[in-house]
Design a protein around this motif. Structure first.
Motif, PDB file in Angstrom:
ATOM      1  N   SER A   1       0.834  -1.210   0.000  1.00 20.17           N
ATOM      2  CA  SER A   1       0.000   0.000   0.000  1.00 20.17           C
ATOM      3  C   SER A   1       0.863   1.252   0.000  1.00 20.17           C
ATOM      4  O   SER A   1       0.589   2.213  -0.732  1.00 20.17           O
ATOM      5  N   PHE A   2       1.915   1.257   0.816  1.00 21.27           N
ATOM      6  CA  PHE A   2       2.801   2.407   0.899  1.00 21.27           C
ATOM      7  C   PHE A   2       3.477   2.661  -0.444  1.00 21.27           C
ATOM      8  O   PHE A   2       3.507   3.794  -0.937  1.00 21.27           O
ATOM      9  N   ILE A   3       4.010   1.608  -1.050  1.00 23.40           N
ATOM     10  CA  ILE A   3       4.708   1.757  -2.329  1.00 23.40           C
ATOM     11  C   ILE A   3       3.744   2.201  -3.426  1.00 23.40           C
ATOM     12  O   ILE A   3       4.080   3.054  -4.253  1.00 23.40           O
ATOM     13  N   THR A   4       2.545   1.649  -3.430  1.00 27.76           N
ATOM     14  CA  THR A   4       1.544   2.045  -4.430  1.00 27.76           C
ATOM     15  C   THR A   4       1.196   3.525  -4.278  1.00 27.76           C
ATOM     16  O   THR A   4       1.138   4.267  -5.266  1.00 27.76           O
ATOM     17  N   GLN A   5       0.989   3.959  -3.038  1.00 25.61           N
ATOM     18  CA  GLN A   5       0.664   5.359  -2.783  1.00 25.61           C
ATOM     19  C   GLN A   5       1.797   6.278  -3.240  1.00 25.61           C
ATOM     20  O   GLN A   5       1.567   7.275  -3.921  1.00 25.61           O
ATOM     21  N   ARG A   6       3.037   5.950  -2.877  1.00 28.81           N
ATOM     22  CA  ARG A   6       4.182   6.774  -3.262  1.00 28.81           C
ATOM     23  C   ARG A   6       4.345   6.793  -4.786  1.00 28.81           C
ATOM     24  O   ARG A   6       4.663   7.823  -5.367  1.00 28.81           O
ATOM     25  N   SER A   7       4.113   5.656  -5.416  1.00 29.27           N
ATOM     26  CA  SER A   7       4.223   5.575  -6.870  1.00 29.27           C
ATOM     27  C   SER A   7       3.212   6.501  -7.533  1.00 29.27           C
ATOM     28  O   SER A   7       3.541   7.227  -8.479  1.00 29.27           O
ATOM     29  N   GLU A   8       1.983   6.486  -7.030  1.00 27.09           N
ATOM     30  CA  GLU A   8       0.950   7.366  -7.584  1.00 27.09           C
ATOM     31  C   GLU A   8       1.298   8.833  -7.362  1.00 27.09           C
ATOM     32  O   GLU A   8       1.082   9.671  -8.245  1.00 27.09           O
ATOM     33  N   GLU A   9       1.857   9.151  -6.196  1.00 27.06           N
ATOM     34  CA  GLU A   9       2.271  10.526  -5.917  1.00 27.06           C
ATOM     35  C   GLU A   9       3.370  10.962  -6.879  1.00 27.06           C
ATOM     36  O   GLU A   9       3.352  12.092  -7.382  1.00 27.06           O
ATOM     37  N   LEU A  10       4.329  10.069  -7.137  1.00 25.41           N
ATOM     38  CA  LEU A  10       5.417  10.400  -8.054  1.00 25.41           C
ATOM     39  C   LEU A  10       4.906  10.605  -9.474  1.00 25.41           C
ATOM     40  O   LEU A  10       5.338  11.526 -10.176  1.00 25.41           O
ATOM     41  N   VAL A  11       3.988   9.758  -9.906  1.00 24.09           N
ATOM     42  CA  VAL A  11       3.419   9.900 -11.243  1.00 24.09           C
ATOM     43  C   VAL A  11       2.704  11.242 -11.361  1.00 24.09           C
ATOM     44  O   VAL A  11       2.869  11.973 -12.343  1.00 24.09           O
ATOM     45  N   SER A  12       1.933  11.584 -10.348  1.00 22.75           N
ATOM     46  CA  SER A  12       1.209  12.852 -10.350  1.00 22.75           C
ATOM     47  C   SER A  12       2.180  14.032 -10.373  1.00 22.75           C
ATOM     48  O   SER A  12       1.996  14.983 -11.138  1.00 22.75           O
ATOM     49  N   SER A  13       3.218  13.956  -9.562  1.00 21.88           N
ATOM     50  CA  SER A  13       4.214  15.021  -9.507  1.00 21.88           C
ATOM     51  C   SER A  13       4.935  15.160 -10.846  1.00 21.88           C
ATOM     52  O   SER A  13       5.172  16.280 -11.323  1.00 21.88           O
ATOM     53  N   ASN A  14       5.273  14.035 -11.458  1.00 22.28           N
ATOM     54  CA  ASN A  14       5.938  14.076 -12.761  1.00 22.28           C
ATOM     55  C   ASN A  14       5.051  14.699 -13.819  1.00 22.28           C
ATOM     56  O   ASN A  14       5.523  15.454 -14.671  1.00 22.28           O
ATOM     57  N   GLN A  15       3.747  14.395 -13.782  1.00 19.05           N
ATOM     58  CA  GLN A  15       2.812  14.988 -14.742  1.00 19.05           C
ATOM     59  C   GLN A  15       2.760  16.498 -14.582  1.00 19.05           C
ATOM     60  O   GLN A  15       2.766  17.246 -15.564  1.00 19.05           O
ATOM     61  N   GLU A  16       2.725  16.956 -13.316  1.00 16.73           N
ATOM     62  CA  GLU A  16       2.685  18.400 -13.048  1.00 16.73           C
ATOM     63  C   GLU A  16       3.949  19.073 -13.570  1.00 16.73           C
ATOM     64  O   GLU A  16       3.891  20.154 -14.159  1.00 16.73           O
ATOM     65  N   GLN A  17       5.110  18.437 -13.341  1.00 19.67           N
ATOM     66  CA  GLN A  17       6.369  19.016 -13.810  1.00 19.67           C
ATOM     67  C   GLN A  17       6.408  19.083 -15.330  1.00 19.67           C
ATOM     68  O   GLN A  17       6.896  20.064 -15.901  1.00 19.67           O
ATOM     69  N   LYS A  18       5.904  18.047 -16.002  1.00 21.40           N
ATOM     70  CA  LYS A  18       5.878  18.050 -17.464  1.00 21.40           C
ATOM     71  C   LYS A  18       5.009  19.192 -17.979  1.00 21.40           C
ATOM     72  O   LYS A  18       5.361  19.873 -18.944  1.00 21.40           O
ATOM     73  N   GLU A  19       3.854  19.393 -17.334  1.00 22.39           N
ATOM     74  CA  GLU A  19       2.967  20.479 -17.746  1.00 22.39           C
ATOM     75  C   GLU A  19       3.627  21.834 -17.552  1.00 22.39           C
ATOM     76  O   GLU A  19       3.516  22.716 -18.401  1.00 22.39           O
ATOM     77  N   LYS A  20       4.328  22.000 -16.435  1.00 20.35           N
ATOM     78  CA  LYS A  20       5.024  23.265 -16.179  1.00 20.35           C
ATOM     79  C   LYS A  20       6.109  23.505 -17.225  1.00 20.35           C
ATOM     80  O   LYS A  20       6.292  24.620 -17.699  1.00 20.35           O
ATOM     81  N   ARG A  21       6.845  22.426 -17.571  1.00 20.03           N
ATOM     82  CA  ARG A  21       7.890  22.569 -18.579  1.00 20.03           C
ATOM     83  C   ARG A  21       7.302  22.913 -19.940  1.00 20.03           C
ATOM     84  O   ARG A  21       7.892  23.693 -20.687  1.00 20.03           O
TER      85      ARG A  21
END
Length: 139
Positions: free
Chosen positions: A91-111
């Motif tokens: 559960s912890f790894i799944t949650q962190r993975s989803e957070e990282l994916v979301s963060s990466n998407q936000e960074q891509k949009e900003k770029r």
């Protein structure tokens, strides 16, 4: 040549074991202070050795999962598969993975947005008479 590779591997392993032991000692000390208890040196050594061996098992599993998928790179799905036996860890790894994916998407949009603005600015000639590509190649 094999001897030097084996020696390097042995030295690397010993350094990793020492780092795990040191970190385990720090964590045990922190827990001991919080819980008002003590850990013997033998207990800390046993926890460190168990942790190191489990990490070796995880590493072999991760390599096997990636190889099975015909990849040379371990990815998040391999890590989730390794953690499948522990519900809390999974559960912890799944949650962190989803957070990282979301963060990466936000960074891509900003770029993308920043890239669009940079292109508009780069259309204007520079005062030196060079465009940005030539200027960056000079450094």
């Amino acid at each position: 040549m094999e001897d030097t590779d084996e020696q390097r591997n042995f030295t690397r392993t010993q350094r990793l074991k020492a780092a795990v032991h040191y970190t385990t000692g720090l964590l045990c000390q922190e827990v001991a202070e919080d819980k008002d208890m003590e850990f013997s040196k033998q207990t800390i050594a046993a926890i460190a050795e168990t942790t190191f061996r489990q990490c070796e098992i995880f590493a072999r599993d991760l390599e096997a999962f990636a190889r099975h998928a015909k990849r040379t790179t371990v990815n998040a799905e391999d890590v989730k598969l390794t953690a499948r036996r522990s519900n809390a860890l999974f559960s912890f790894i799944t949650q962190r993975s989803e957070e990282l994916v979301s963060s990466n998407q936000e960074q891509k949009e900003k770029r993308k947005k920043a890239g669009g603005k940079a292109k508009k600015k780069s259309d204007a000639p520079l005062e030196s008479g060079m465009d940005e590509r030539e200027d960056s190649n000079m450094a």
